[in-house]
Design an enzyme around this catalytic site. Structure first.
Site, PDB file in Angstrom:
ATOM      1  N   ARG A  73       1.044  -1.038  -0.072  1.00  0.00           N
ATOM      2  CA  ARG A  73       0.022   0.175   0.007  1.00  0.00           C
ATOM      3  C   ARG A  73       0.862   1.357   0.041  1.00  0.00           C
ATOM      4  O   ARG A  73       1.721   1.483   1.089  1.00  0.00           O
ATOM      5  CB  ARG A  73      -0.711  -0.018   1.273  1.00  0.00           C
ATOM      6  CG  ARG A  73      -1.665   1.325   1.352  1.00  0.00           C
ATOM      7  CD  ARG A  73      -2.633   1.309   2.708  1.00  0.00           C
ATOM      8  NE  ARG A  73      -3.306   2.478   2.689  1.00  0.00           N
ATOM      9  CZ  ARG A  73      -3.000   3.434   3.804  1.00  0.00           C
ATOM     10  NH1 ARG A  73      -2.150   3.025   4.937  1.00  0.00           N
ATOM     11  NH2 ARG A  73      -3.632   4.451   3.912  1.00  0.00           N
ATOM     12  N   HIS A 124      -2.322  10.936   0.985  1.00  0.00           N
ATOM     13  CA  HIS A 124      -1.765  10.814   2.239  1.00  0.00           C
ATOM     14  C   HIS A 124      -1.250  12.090   2.707  1.00  0.00           C
ATOM     15  O   HIS A 124      -0.184  12.135   2.996  1.00  0.00           O
ATOM     16  CB  HIS A 124      -0.879  10.023   2.279  1.00  0.00           C
ATOM     17  CG  HIS A 124      -0.884   9.316   3.793  1.00  0.00           C
ATOM     18  ND1 HIS A 124      -0.915   7.625   4.083  1.00  0.00           N
ATOM     19  CD2 HIS A 124      -0.272   9.607   4.881  1.00  0.00           C
ATOM     20  CE1 HIS A 124      -0.583   7.465   5.151  1.00  0.00           C
ATOM     21  NE2 HIS A 124      -0.107   8.766   5.627  1.00  0.00           N
ATOM     22  N   GLU A 169      -6.809   9.078   6.539  1.00  0.00           N
ATOM     23  CA  GLU A 169      -6.955   9.641   7.983  1.00  0.00           C
ATOM     24  C   GLU A 169      -7.551  10.778   7.712  1.00  0.00           C
ATOM     25  O   GLU A 169      -6.876  11.857   8.071  1.00  0.00           O
ATOM     26  CB  GLU A 169      -5.970   9.407   8.911  1.00  0.00           C
ATOM     27  CG  GLU A 169      -5.323   8.103   8.972  1.00  0.00           C
ATOM     28  CD  GLU A 169      -4.214   7.897   9.949  1.00  0.00           C
ATOM     29  OE1 GLU A 169      -3.965   6.773  10.609  1.00  0.00           O
ATOM     30  OE2 GLU A 169      -3.606   8.863  10.140  1.00  0.00           O
ATOM     31  N   ASN A 316      -6.796   2.309  10.623  1.00  0.00           N
ATOM     32  CA  ASN A 316      -5.551   2.576  11.146  1.00  0.00           C
ATOM     33  C   ASN A 316      -5.689   2.588  12.511  1.00  0.00           C
ATOM     34  O   ASN A 316      -6.337   3.409  13.108  1.00  0.00           O
ATOM     35  CB  ASN A 316      -5.038   3.776  10.639  1.00  0.00           C
ATOM     36  CG  ASN A 316      -4.683   3.759   8.928  1.00  0.00           C
ATOM     37  OD1 ASN A 316      -5.030   2.717   8.340  1.00  0.00           O
ATOM     38  ND2 ASN A 316      -4.537   4.808   8.337  1.00  0.00           N
ATOM     39  N   TYR A 318      -3.569   1.771  16.299  1.00  0.00           N
ATOM     40  CA  TYR A 318      -2.275   1.565  16.892  1.00  0.00           C
ATOM     41  C   TYR A 318      -2.612   1.122  18.625  1.00  0.00           C
ATOM     42  O   TYR A 318      -1.868   0.637  19.165  1.00  0.00           O
ATOM     43  CB  TYR A 318      -1.568   2.693  16.891  1.00  0.00           C
ATOM     44  CG  TYR A 318      -0.986   2.962  15.446  1.00  0.00           C
ATOM     45  CD1 TYR A 318       0.265   2.208  15.028  1.00  0.00           C
ATOM     46  CD2 TYR A 318      -1.663   3.651  14.596  1.00  0.00           C
ATOM     47  CE1 TYR A 318       0.578   2.425  13.707  1.00  0.00           C
ATOM     48  CE2 TYR A 318      -1.273   4.059  13.146  1.00  0.00           C
ATOM     49  CZ  TYR A 318       0.037   3.209  12.868  1.00  0.00           C
ATOM     50  OH  TYR A 318       0.502   3.376  11.457  1.00  0.00           O
ATOM     51  N   GLU A 368      -3.145   0.220   8.659  1.00  0.00           N
ATOM     52  CA  GLU A 368      -2.113   0.542   9.449  1.00  0.00           C
ATOM     53  C   GLU A 368      -1.997  -0.070  10.934  1.00  0.00           C
ATOM     54  O   GLU A 368      -3.087   0.113  11.483  1.00  0.00           O
ATOM     55  CB  GLU A 368      -1.921   2.151   9.520  1.00  0.00           C
ATOM     56  CG  GLU A 368      -1.597   2.636   8.312  1.00  0.00           C
ATOM     57  CD  GLU A 368      -1.193   4.258   8.577  1.00  0.00           C
ATOM     58  OE1 GLU A 368      -0.900   4.770   9.778  1.00  0.00           O
ATOM     59  OE2 GLU A 368      -1.491   4.916   7.492  1.00  0.00           O
TER      60      GLU A 368
END
Length: 461
Positions: A73, A124, A169, A316, A318, A368
């Site tokens: 990606r 992005h 995002e 995404n 985390y 992500e």
């Protein structure tokens, strides 16, 4: 863990890895401008050279192949192909930079030659500076110019590329770029202005999807990447599970931009967020506004333009928040954190992903996920990142729980393939499976790269 159709990939973004910021006709982006102003980036670093992927993409993709990575990606730098951002002139003629287009043709072709499936992200964060000078995402017209850009990219690449994501995002674009100034373009705007940025990004996404489907040379699959607060329950009791679900989608002043709800509800469900009773209506400028539709930038028909059928939702993720029926669970002193100070919370990969599927009912890619470390080259010349292996083992174990519970998770993309320019944090945090010596541009696969490679091989057997 996962079945043979599960896709194992890795991810990057143009500004963070390419470098070559003035080569071959490339125009200036907001990140070129922002990162070259003293004081904006840690140690006054910038992405001017970054990982030099512009010249080393063949080496990097060959390394991916050697590690059995199945998908890559990457994002396209808008200004490499359209230096000032404008796609069509007043007569409708398209003017583009051939060298920039050739670069991405070469990346796509190199991926295919190496048996790696290319996933394109159109945007992005590196908006052309010329468009920012004309208002950027505060200007509704930017959404229509983005649709021109999306149409061109899709028409050109869709003979070889099936998966094209629109925007990465929007929450970070609006929050860090336009609200608190940590990211380009470095603005600190009022609440209504920030909401207008989110709105125009959602409009850009919807317009782009419509235009791409009209010109695609084969049926494409499209969606976008979302990020924001997600929660997981402190226990398996129904009360905690329900409380964590509710907290995952709550809109409050403290997370006005860092939530999935506003953008995803508009684009995936076709409904405007409820800003009354959420805390947002108390923000300066919103006191007398009773409904999102009353905001000054909302036009009749916008909801229909934003809400277009998509094929996947990229998430995404985390970290997340542990929640019980009594509220958020306070982290214990000394709880594990990454090199960026982010908490390590594998439970979010199970319940957080479940909640996203329950609400939006779309197949999911984890676009992500990864760990920022302060990796070093050891005396033996290798990079031993056992913390990353431990992190990935924990997170993927919890993701497997959501997968086995029936959530249609199509694939996982590790962030990132190489270490890279980590936005306002500069080059200190290292997310890569591959270590980059920024002085020599030498690539050294870390222990985690070989671990990930073994995981992929085992999953395919």
């Amino acid at each position: 863990m996962f079945d043979k159709n599960f896709l194992w990939g890795t991810a990057s973004s143009s500004y963070q890895i390419e470098g070559a910021f003035t080569e071959d006709g490339k125009g200036v982006s907001i990140w070129d401008t922002f990162s070259n102003k003293p004081g904006n980036i840690a140690h006054n670093e910038n992405g001017n050279e970054a990982c030099d992927h512009y010249h080393r993409y063949r080496e990097d993709i060959a390394l991916m192949k050697s590690l059995s990575i199945q998908a890559y990606r990457f994002s396209i730098s808008w200004t490499r192909i359209f230096p000032d951002g404008i796609v069509k002139d007043s007569d409708g003629n398209v003017h583009f930079n051939q060298a920039g287009l050739d670069f991405y043709d070469n990346i796509v072709n190199c991926c295919l030659e190496n048996g790696i499936e290319p996933f394109i992200t159109l945007y992005h964060w590196d908006l052309p500076q010329a468009l920012e000078d004309n208002g950027g995402w505060l200007n509704r017209q930017t959404a229509y110019i983005f649709a021109d850009y999306a149409e061109f990219i899709c028409e050109h690449f869709s003979d070889r590329v099936v998966n094209i994501a629109t925007i990465n995002e929007p929450q970070i674009i609006s929050g860090l770029g336009y609200m608190n100034g940590l990211h380009a373009p470095g603005k600190k705007l009022d609440c209504i202005s920030v909401l207008s940025v989110i709105h125009h990004l959602a409009l850009a996404h919807g317009l782009a999807v419509t235009r791409m489907r009209a010109v695609a040379k084969q049926p494409i699959k499209t969606g976008f990447s979302s990020t924001g607060d997600l929660c997981f329950p402190a226990s398996e009791c129904d009360e905690d599970i329900d409380a964590a679900r509710a907290e995952s989608f709550k809109i409050v002043t403290g997370n006005m931009t860092f939530n999935h709800t506003i953008f995803c509800d508009m684009t995936c469900l076709g409904r405007y967020p409820d800003i009354v009773g959420t805390g947002l209506h108390l923000e300066k400028g919103l006191e007398k506004i009773g409904h999102y539709k009353e905001l000054p930038f909302v036009k009749d028909g916008d909801s229909e333009l934003m809400h277009q059928p998509i094929d996947f939702l990229g998430i995404n993720v985390y970290n997340g928040h542990e929640v019980s029926v009594t509220g958020h669970i306070k982290k214990k002193p000394g709880s594990p954190r990454t090199a960026l100070g982010w908490p390590v919370t594998p439970g979010v990969m199970n319940y957080g992903i479940r909640y996203m599927y329950e609400r939006y009912n779309l197949p999911i890619y984890i676009f992500e996920d990864g760990l920022a470390c302060n990796d070093i080259i050891s005396l033996d010349g290798k990079v031993h990142d056992s913390n990353r292996i431990d992190f990935l083992t924990r997170y993927l174990t919890d993701l497997e729980k959501a997968y086995k519970a029936g959530v249609p998770i199509l694939g996982y993309f590790h962030w990132s393939f190489t270490d890279n320019f980590e936005w306002h944090s500069g080059y200190d945090p290292r997310f890569g499976l591959v270590f980059v010596d920024y002085e020599t541009q030498q690539r050294i696969p870390k222990d985690s790269a070989y671990w990930y490679s073994d995981l992929i091989r085992q999953s395919c057997n």
